[in-house]
Write an enzyme that holds these catalytic residues in place. Sequence first.
Site, PDB file in Angstrom:
ATOM      1  N   GLU A 126      25.251  34.134  41.141  1.00 50.08           N
ATOM      2  CA  GLU A 126      26.099  33.239  41.931  1.00 50.08           C
ATOM      3  C   GLU A 126      25.619  33.145  43.376  1.00 50.08           C
ATOM      4  O   GLU A 126      26.388  33.310  44.330  1.00 50.08           O
ATOM      5  CB  GLU A 126      27.557  33.706  41.876  1.00 50.08           C
ATOM      6  CG  GLU A 126      28.573  32.596  42.122  1.00 50.08           C
ATOM      7  CD  GLU A 126      29.985  33.000  41.783  1.00 50.08           C
ATOM      8  OE1 GLU A 126      30.827  32.947  42.673  1.00 50.08           O
ATOM      9  OE2 GLU A 126      30.238  33.382  40.615  1.00 50.08           O
TER      10      GLU A 126
ATOM     11  N   ASN B 104      34.152  28.750  38.496  1.00 50.79           N
ATOM     12  CA  ASN B 104      35.422  29.190  39.067  1.00 50.79           C
ATOM     13  C   ASN B 104      36.431  28.051  39.202  1.00 50.79           C
ATOM     14  O   ASN B 104      37.490  28.238  39.822  1.00 50.79           O
ATOM     15  CB  ASN B 104      35.189  29.831  40.444  1.00 50.79           C
ATOM     16  CG  ASN B 104      34.430  31.131  40.348  1.00 50.79           C
ATOM     17  OD1 ASN B 104      34.693  31.959  39.486  1.00 50.79           O
ATOM     18  ND2 ASN B 104      33.454  31.325  41.232  1.00 50.79           N
TER      19      ASN B 104
ATOM     20  N   GLU C 288      39.780  27.642  28.982  1.00 42.87           N
ATOM     21  CA  GLU C 288      38.397  27.869  29.397  1.00 42.87           C
ATOM     22  C   GLU C 288      37.438  26.956  28.635  1.00 42.87           C
ATOM     23  O   GLU C 288      36.355  26.643  29.123  1.00 42.87           O
ATOM     24  CB  GLU C 288      38.016  29.335  29.184  1.00 42.87           C
ATOM     25  CG  GLU C 288      38.758  30.323  30.075  1.00 42.87           C
ATOM     26  CD  GLU C 288      38.221  30.365  31.508  1.00 42.87           C
ATOM     27  OE1 GLU C 288      37.268  29.622  31.810  1.00 42.87           O
ATOM     28  OE2 GLU C 288      38.763  31.139  32.318  1.00 42.87           O
TER      29      GLU C 288
ATOM     30  N   HIS D 140      45.893  34.869  31.996  1.00 39.75           N
ATOM     31  CA  HIS D 140      44.789  34.396  32.830  1.00 39.75           C
ATOM     32  C   HIS D 140      44.402  32.957  32.489  1.00 39.75           C
ATOM     33  O   HIS D 140      44.250  32.111  33.385  1.00 39.75           O
ATOM     34  CB  HIS D 140      43.574  35.315  32.660  1.00 39.75           C
ATOM     35  CG  HIS D 140      42.364  34.825  33.397  1.00 39.75           C
ATOM     36  ND1 HIS D 140      42.293  34.789  34.780  1.00 39.75           N
ATOM     37  CD2 HIS D 140      41.175  34.333  32.941  1.00 39.75           C
ATOM     38  CE1 HIS D 140      41.119  34.300  35.142  1.00 39.75           C
ATOM     39  NE2 HIS D 140      40.421  34.018  34.051  1.00 39.75           N
TER      40      HIS D 140
ATOM     41  N   ARG E 254      23.182  55.164  36.013  1.00 39.55           N
ATOM     42  CA  ARG E 254      22.592  53.998  36.689  1.00 39.55           C
ATOM     43  C   ARG E 254      22.285  52.838  35.742  1.00 39.55           C
ATOM     44  O   ARG E 254      21.455  51.985  36.031  1.00 39.55           O
ATOM     45  CB  ARG E 254      21.333  54.395  37.472  1.00 39.55           C
ATOM     46  CG  ARG E 254      21.614  55.385  38.595  1.00 39.55           C
ATOM     47  CD  ARG E 254      20.428  55.516  39.537  1.00 39.55           C
ATOM     48  NE  ARG E 254      20.746  56.408  40.645  1.00 39.55           N
ATOM     49  CZ  ARG E 254      20.492  57.708  40.639  1.00 39.55           C
ATOM     50  NH1 ARG E 254      19.899  58.267  39.583  1.00 39.55           N
ATOM     51  NH2 ARG E 254      20.814  58.455  41.673  1.00 39.55           N
TER      52      ARG E 254
ATOM     53  N   LYS F 215      29.280  39.342  34.197  1.00 38.01           N
ATOM     54  CA  LYS F 215      30.225  39.748  35.237  1.00 38.01           C
ATOM     55  C   LYS F 215      31.138  40.832  34.670  1.00 38.01           C
ATOM     56  O   LYS F 215      31.817  40.622  33.664  1.00 38.01           O
ATOM     57  CB  LYS F 215      31.067  38.568  35.714  1.00 38.01           C
ATOM     58  CG  LYS F 215      30.379  37.678  36.725  1.00 38.01           C
ATOM     59  CD  LYS F 215      31.359  36.666  37.290  1.00 38.01           C
ATOM     60  CE  LYS F 215      30.735  35.824  38.386  1.00 38.01           C
ATOM     61  NZ  LYS F 215      31.700  34.856  38.957  1.00 38.01           N
TER      62      LYS F 215
ATOM     63  N   HIS G 281      44.245  32.457  40.411  1.00 41.69           N
ATOM     64  CA  HIS G 281      44.399  33.859  40.810  1.00 41.69           C
ATOM     65  C   HIS G 281      45.585  34.045  41.747  1.00 41.69           C
ATOM     66  O   HIS G 281      46.264  35.077  41.710  1.00 41.69           O
ATOM     67  CB  HIS G 281      43.122  34.362  41.481  1.00 41.69           C
ATOM     68  CG  HIS G 281      42.034  34.705  40.501  1.00 41.69           C
ATOM     69  ND1 HIS G 281      40.753  35.013  40.891  1.00 41.69           N
ATOM     70  CD2 HIS G 281      42.044  34.803  39.160  1.00 41.69           C
ATOM     71  CE1 HIS G 281      40.023  35.282  39.818  1.00 41.69           C
ATOM     72  NE2 HIS G 281      40.785  35.148  38.765  1.00 41.69           N
TER      73      HIS G 281
ATOM     74  N   HIS H  45      40.143  28.747  39.203  1.00 39.46           N
ATOM     75  CA  HIS H  45      40.378  30.174  39.348  1.00 39.46           C
ATOM     76  C   HIS H  45      40.978  30.559  40.703  1.00 39.46           C
ATOM     77  O   HIS H  45      41.783  31.491  40.775  1.00 39.46           O
ATOM     78  CB  HIS H  45      39.078  30.951  39.129  1.00 39.46           C
ATOM     79  CG  HIS H  45      38.688  31.046  37.686  1.00 39.46           C
ATOM     80  ND1 HIS H  45      38.366  29.935  36.926  1.00 39.46           N
ATOM     81  CD2 HIS H  45      38.578  32.111  36.850  1.00 39.46           C
ATOM     82  CE1 HIS H  45      38.066  30.325  35.699  1.00 39.46           C
ATOM     83  NE2 HIS H  45      38.193  31.624  35.621  1.00 39.46           N
TER      84      HIS H  45
ATOM     85  N   ARG I   9      26.633  28.632  39.705  1.00 35.05           N
ATOM     86  CA  ARG I   9      27.556  29.445  38.918  1.00 35.05           C
ATOM     87  C   ARG I   9      28.964  29.405  39.483  1.00 35.05           C
ATOM     88  O   ARG I   9      29.938  29.597  38.755  1.00 35.05           O
ATOM     89  CB  ARG I   9      27.051  30.890  38.828  1.00 35.05           C
ATOM     90  CG  ARG I   9      27.917  31.749  37.923  1.00 35.05           C
ATOM     91  CD  ARG I   9      27.257  33.032  37.486  1.00 35.05           C
ATOM     92  NE  ARG I   9      28.130  33.754  36.578  1.00 35.05           N
ATOM     93  CZ  ARG I   9      27.761  34.804  35.845  1.00 35.05           C
ATOM     94  NH1 ARG I   9      26.528  35.263  35.919  1.00 35.05           N
ATOM     95  NH2 ARG I   9      28.621  35.396  35.041  1.00 35.05           N
TER      96      ARG I   9
ATOM     97  N   LYS J  81      27.961  27.713  29.409  1.00 39.48           N
ATOM     98  CA  LYS J  81      27.978  28.927  30.236  1.00 39.48           C
ATOM     99  C   LYS J  81      26.572  29.501  30.362  1.00 39.48           C
ATOM    100  O   LYS J  81      26.143  29.904  31.447  1.00 39.48           O
ATOM    101  CB  LYS J  81      28.923  29.959  29.602  1.00 39.48           C
ATOM    102  CG  LYS J  81      29.005  31.313  30.327  1.00 39.48           C
ATOM    103  CD  LYS J  81      29.901  31.234  31.536  1.00 39.48           C
ATOM    104  CE  LYS J  81      30.051  32.572  32.262  1.00 39.48           C
ATOM    105  NZ  LYS J  81      31.074  33.432  31.671  1.00 39.48           N
TER     106      LYS J  81
END
Length: 381
Positions: A249, A258, A197, A279, A133, A155, A265, A261, A254, A239
């Site tokens: 988010e 993206n 980025e 990427h 956990r 993330k 993607h 993205h 936040r 960031k």
Amino acid sequence: MGVTEAATGPTTGTVIGVELAGRGYDVHVGRGLLDDAGTLASSFIRKNRVPAVADRNSHAAHGHRLEAALAAKDLGVDWFITEPGEGAKSWSVLENLVDWLLERGVERGDHIFALGGGVVGDLTGFAASVLKRGCGFVQIPTTLLAQVDSSVGGKTAINTASGKNLVGAFHQPSLVLADTATLDTLPDREMGAGYAEVIKYGILGNAKFFRWCEEHGAKVTAREPEALQYAVTQSVKAKARIVAEDERETSGTRALLNLGHTFGHALEAETGFSDTLLHGEAVALGMVLAARYSARRDYITIDDATCVTSAIDSAGLRSEIASLGLDCSGEKLAAHMLHDKKMDAGTLPFILLRGIGEAFVDRQVEMADIAAFLSEQLQVH
């Protein structure tokens, strides 16, 4: 909550604090930090052997440095080595990693070290989030993209047959050591992908930094030490500010990260998440598309969109999707977007621009218009 910054020191680099309501952590940016990992990460080591995850390339290039740094403190390293690439972010590799950690008696108070790029960081962070956990992990990013983006913010995720990063968790690292010396061995193409980025932070929220990137971008990708230090530090600070404001988010802040993205993607999916399009290269193309679509919606001028395109192009990154030679339609690319994890109540938010340095979330985009726009872009040469 917020961001703090300490002065650069000979062994710590520039230290940027990510403040998260008592759960903050430090990001060190500097040359040679990996060689001091035993000292810098000492408070996160409780046993005489440290579990560390790396891909085959990062282990070959930098594993000996981590071993030497820890050996100086009479510590050993147990390695879990993956194959390079997105294939490591899978259920099967995650299962093997978790079993490996359990066999070594890793406890909730222990920390796992992640040495590598974004794939290694994502895999290790997600394993740490579910093991008993939740246990700790230390990020040692060895790619420019990971240093300025994926190693900061918590993330973590793996990929599934339905798409990229669809199974994951928010799980913050305890420490990030961004050693810019590790970029000396990074292939030029990977440097370019990471630079996408970097410039993203200027396009989405800092026009002054965007202008700096226009002037100094070639120095960054050439690994000029002062320019590289500045670029990584400014990117991490940007960031960190956004993560501190909107960790999970939920407020929309936040989501601005993206930028590029959603379009990117879709292109990654169409190219099979392969080396055809890295990427960062996909994000670069995605930012060009976001700028052009913003101009299509009259949010920005054509000149602003051209400025973004020129900045991406001058960095040696693809700026036209036609250059990929895809045999598909705009409708097919738009269909890939329907698997995006940001879908909410059948609506997909897009990060668009009101100006360079001024991104926003648009929730009123029609997918039919996106498909038509992409069909047009597939014909642009």
